[in-house]
Enzyme design. Sequence first.
Site, PDB file in Angstrom:
ATOM      1  N   GLU A  68      10.084  71.891  29.541  1.00 15.77           N
ATOM      2  CA  GLU A  68      10.613  70.940  28.569  1.00 15.77           C
ATOM      3  C   GLU A  68      10.802  71.589  27.197  1.00 15.77           C
ATOM      4  O   GLU A  68      10.419  71.034  26.164  1.00 15.77           O
ATOM      5  CB  GLU A  68       9.703  69.713  28.468  1.00 15.77           C
ATOM      6  CG  GLU A  68       9.586  68.965  29.794  1.00 15.77           C
ATOM      7  CD  GLU A  68       8.799  67.671  29.728  1.00 15.77           C
ATOM      8  OE1 GLU A  68       7.903  67.550  28.869  1.00 15.77           O
ATOM      9  OE2 GLU A  68       9.091  66.771  30.542  1.00 15.77           O
ATOM     10  N   GLU A 104       1.537  56.082  29.631  1.00 14.08           N
ATOM     11  CA  GLU A 104       2.944  56.320  29.293  1.00 14.08           C
ATOM     12  C   GLU A 104       3.900  55.529  30.182  1.00 14.08           C
ATOM     13  O   GLU A 104       4.862  54.938  29.696  1.00 14.08           O
ATOM     14  CB  GLU A 104       3.243  57.823  29.407  1.00 14.08           C
ATOM     15  CG  GLU A 104       4.707  58.158  29.241  1.00 14.08           C
ATOM     16  CD  GLU A 104       5.002  59.658  29.356  1.00 14.08           C
ATOM     17  OE1 GLU A 104       4.060  60.454  29.528  1.00 14.08           O
ATOM     18  OE2 GLU A 104       6.183  60.015  29.264  1.00 14.08           O
ATOM     19  N   GLU A 108       1.800  62.089  20.658  1.00 13.25           N
ATOM     20  CA  GLU A 108       2.820  61.957  21.706  1.00 13.25           C
ATOM     21  C   GLU A 108       2.225  61.126  22.838  1.00 13.25           C
ATOM     22  O   GLU A 108       1.135  61.412  23.346  1.00 13.25           O
ATOM     23  CB  GLU A 108       3.240  63.353  22.200  1.00 13.25           C
ATOM     24  CG  GLU A 108       4.361  63.272  23.213  1.00 13.25           C
ATOM     25  CD  GLU A 108       5.172  64.567  23.319  1.00 13.25           C
ATOM     26  OE1 GLU A 108       5.050  65.455  22.451  1.00 13.25           O
ATOM     27  OE2 GLU A 108       5.952  64.674  24.290  1.00 13.25           O
ATOM     28  N   ASP A 110       5.747  63.001  37.390  1.00  9.44           N
ATOM     29  CA  ASP A 110       5.203  62.903  36.035  1.00  9.44           C
ATOM     30  C   ASP A 110       4.439  61.605  35.797  1.00  9.44           C
ATOM     31  O   ASP A 110       4.957  60.703  35.142  1.00  9.44           O
ATOM     32  CB  ASP A 110       6.358  63.008  35.027  1.00  9.44           C
ATOM     33  CG  ASP A 110       5.870  63.114  33.593  1.00  9.44           C
ATOM     34  OD1 ASP A 110       4.660  63.329  33.406  1.00  9.44           O
ATOM     35  OD2 ASP A 110       6.692  62.982  32.671  1.00  9.44           O
TER      36      ASP A 110
HETATM   37  C1  GCV Z   1       3.617  66.321  26.182  1.00 11.28           C
HETATM   38  C2  GCV Z   1       6.139  63.934  30.101  1.00 11.28           C
HETATM   39  C3  GCV Z   1       6.035  63.241  28.791  1.00 11.28           C
HETATM   40  C4  GCV Z   1       6.035  64.228  27.640  1.00 11.28           C
HETATM   41  C5  GCV Z   1       4.899  65.229  27.871  1.00 11.28           C
HETATM   42  C6  GCV Z   1       5.142  65.909  29.206  1.00 11.28           C
HETATM   43  C7  GCV Z   1       4.044  66.897  29.547  1.00 11.28           C
HETATM   44  O1  GCV Z   1       7.401  64.498  30.269  1.00 11.28           O
HETATM   45  O2  GCV Z   1       7.069  62.321  28.667  1.00 11.28           O
HETATM   46  O3  GCV Z   1       5.838  63.513  26.455  1.00 11.28           O
HETATM   47  O4  GCV Z   1       4.843  66.176  26.848  1.00 11.28           O
HETATM   48  O5  GCV Z   1       5.164  64.932  30.214  1.00 11.28           O
HETATM   49  O6  GCV Z   1       3.168  66.520  30.305  1.00 11.28           O
HETATM   50  O7  GCV Z   1       4.077  68.014  29.067  1.00 11.28           O
END
Ligand code: GCV
Length: 720
Positions: A311, A413, A187, A385
């Site tokens: 999430e 990211e 991810e 984030d």
């Molecule tokens: C692993 C963001 C990312 C997600 C990630 C999340 C987190 O939302 O887009 O991919 O999940 O952060 O840090 O838990």
Amino acid sequence: MRNKFAFILPFLLLLLVTNSLYAEDGYRLWLRYDQLNDAARLKDYRKAISGILVDGDSPTLLAAEKELKMGLDGLLGKAVPLTEKLTRKGAIVAGTPESSPLIRSLNINDKLQEVGEEGYLILSTTINGKKVTAIAANTAVGVLYGSFHFLRLLQTTQDISRLSISSSPKTEHRVLNHWDNLDRTVERGYAGFSLWDWHKLPDYIDQRYIDYARANASIGINGTVLTNVNANALVLTEEYLIKVKALADAFRPYGLKVYLTARFSAPIEIGGLKTADPVDPQVQQWWKDKASEIYSHIPDFGGFLVKADSEGQPGPHNYKRTHAEGANMLADAVAPHKGIVMWRAFVYSHEAPDDRAKQAYNEFKPLDGKFRDNVLVQVKNGAIDFQPREPFHPLFGAMPETPLMMEFQITQEYLGQGTHLAYLAPMWEEVLDADTYAKGKGSTVAKVVDGSLDNHSLSAMAGVANIGTDRNWTGHQFGQANWYAFGRLAWNPYLSSEEIAEEWIKMTFSNKEEVVSAIKTMMLNSHEAVVNYMTPLGLHHIMGWSHHYGPGAWIKDKHRADWTSVYYHKADENGVGFDRTKTGSNAVAQYFPPVEEEFSNPEKTPEKYLLWFHHLPWDYKVESGRTLWDELALRYQSGVDTVRQMQRTWDALEGKVDPERFRHVKTFLEIQEKDAEWWRDATLLYFQTFSKRPLPEGVEKPTKSLDYFMKLDPKFVPGI
Ligand code: GCV
């Protein structure tokens, strides 16, 4: 003709062989150990170093010896003998007082006491009348860290004739977080697949695992969370624990401990229980038994990292329990084995009406002091984030009774992913240096994180890894610099991003001054460039839907408002930006008074955070005297211009860095330029529909329409 070809063939073959021998694909990272090309230094080093003497035979000391041998042989371009006795001057004597009578004879216990468990001393000294360099530590891993430091001195051509170095880590746990799934997808990973080949484990130990551990040890990283925080309970089953053990065994000589993510609902999913309620005695027992099982395989298992109630991940809220109750249950399970729990504060709910930026603070601040001693709360650097730039998270300084650890994202990211050159240390430095004023002036985030502000002995820093199966490990050659910088800052959060860059360049590319200074300028300007062409002046979260690659300021009407762009920029005909002052969400009130005041007033708010905290009219006058609209447009242009400047700088290095990596970076910079233009054009065209103002002079006209950009829909972007 045939004769001529026959004559040329051997030369061609030789060329081929030589080329492939010296091919630079980035695999060796910063541990390249090629013969130094600084003739004067090389001569000094050859004269000064006569042998390597490492007393002791623990796997870690053997690893130190092996590294010193490989490093010195390579850097000096001659075989440096391993010796067992001190017969000549110039030996590199490495060990602990326990393992080595020679180190013991130095009587440096006082000094050693100061460097603690993992620290080390590197001293130019004399033993039995012979001049030596001593690498001394209390533990074998300290010796290993010291050996890497010594090699770094040579790699960066430092004077080694009068060394008196004492170094110890400022944070206790320096941990990579791999968001790696068991199917080997990663991810937010942009460098291929997961390094962990679960299918072939435990039988096949890939050389990569060893080189990964070496690289981490070289920068002092001492922990690795193998699995994604969006966790799969399967990794906690016997079948997988055996595989985890194999990795832990491979990493152990390098001082690298293994951690796992704990899925909160594991007692139901793999334990056959009906509930995962943290106050249920059966659930508590299940975790205790699970912890004992893990430790029976991996006696030095580090502990758990947990993403809960976030999430879609299960957590204590499912049972109306608090995060503290959830964390403490796991903490109690690992405590008898000296394990820790890293409990993430990255929580927010789209059902909560409040500003997302406020939710973690609201949730966690009341829990201060309620966590067990072996729990750290892991806080992202900013409240949203991992945006290209965020003000520091208001939780730092707000929970004095709880050790808070930093979570940085090394993988990019929101910063151009695998193709953009963005050196992240300046961004991390900005956050670490930020003053929370929690205990008056000087209460920096770094002091919260290293535990010194509130006297916590437990301290940690985590970095979400950017590592995968790509031959160069990180996708972009310059991604390596972020891995390196994370480790160096975790060891010492007070280092400057500039000195880290300089070290890395010298070790990775070249010691030549002109090369170092050119690459350093590129690196130090790169983060600001990305901020400018993506989210200048405090804009945030306006990326493409879900994959987060490329612009998407128009994203709206999705199932979660807090994942849309319009939620964050709030552009309308009156202006742009998120009002987080009293007239808006009042997120500013989560900061301590002087910071709160600063962020409340647009005149005092640092311009880089302007639209993070304020919704301002398009013709608001900014520091330059320009209108907000003009400034915004010029910032986008300046981001593009800086990328072009980086391209010119890089082009001028042709022939001064090896051709393979030169070509790689050159091509990636072309992608970056194209993407920066895409960001500029698409975002400005979109905001122009509200500002209704022309682009100021100096900003290039978009060559495509907004409609064109809004229809772009890149498929299969990696990392989702
Ligand atoms: C692993 C963001 C990312 C997600 C990630 C999340 C987190 O939302 O887009 O991919 O999940 O952060 O840090 O838990």
